[in-house]
Design a protein around this motif. Structure first.
Motif: not given
Length: 197
Positions: A108-118, A121-136
């Motif tokens: 695990l890498d805890f430093e590459s993103s402020i949002y959470g661990p990545v 060793a997998g295929l890759g990763w991305m960091a995502c900034k939340i723009i909306a929360r929806i409760d249906l």
């Protein structure tokens, strides 16, 4: 004819789905990482994703206050570790986030993103900034985010995300049933536009 029982498991027809790892941090900074297969791209310009997380899980609560989250794409070889990370679903006895992350055995890498661990060793990763929360009103909450960083693991993918060969992403059929991926990579040519007559 659809039975009531069939209707309650209709989502299983949408399988297999990739089991992504969603990384978050709680309001106090505690890192967590869980497998989620309810994730899809919803825009390519800009790059945006939607993820649905069960409302009873810690990750859902984290997403309510977080500014973003991470997505890692594990391989089928990481199945046992990913299954441990899904402790509330899989029954793995260690549920406290920090202990569960250690017990998973994943790098695990805890430093590459402020949002959470990545998971590098997998295929890759991305960091995502939340723009909306929806409760249906269902048992999952929907979070929409814009991707602000991506890393393709050069062992499997080019810098443009094109596979070098077979990638073997971890795919969940349902519950504890996972699909093995094909052993061959197939491509088909694009059609060439022809002039109108």
């Amino acid at each position: 004819m659809t039975s009531d029982n069939s209707l309650s498991v209709a989502h299983r027809l949408l399988a297999p789905r990739i089991a992504y790892l969603i990384g978050t941090r709680s309001a106090d900074g505690t890192a967590n990482l869980i497998p989620v297969s309810n994730l899809t791209s919803v825009s390519t310009r800009p790059q945006q994703v939607a993820v649905a997380v069960y409302k009873e899980w810690v990750t859902y609560k984290n997403l309510l206050s977080a500014s973003g989250f991470t997505i890692s794409v594990p391989t089928v070889e990481q199945l046992e570790s990913v299954w441990k990370l899904g402790a509330r679903y899989s029954g793995f006895p260690i549920k406290e986030p920090a202990q569960k992350l250690r017990a998973s055995g994943l790098e695990l890498d805890f430093e590459s993103s402020i949002y959470g661990p990545v998971t590098p060793a997998g295929l890759g990763w991305m960091a995502c900034k939340i723009i909306a929360r929806i409760d249906l009103g269902g048992d999952h909450g929907l979070t929409i985010a814009q991707i602000d960083h991506v890393w393709f693991n050069p062992e499997f993918l080019t810098v443009d995300g094109i596979p070098h060969g077979v990638t073997h992403p971890l795919m969940q059929q349902t519950g504890n049933h996972f699909a093995t991926t094909a052993d061959e990579l197939t491509s088909i040519p694009y059609f060439q536009a022809t002039p109108s007559e």
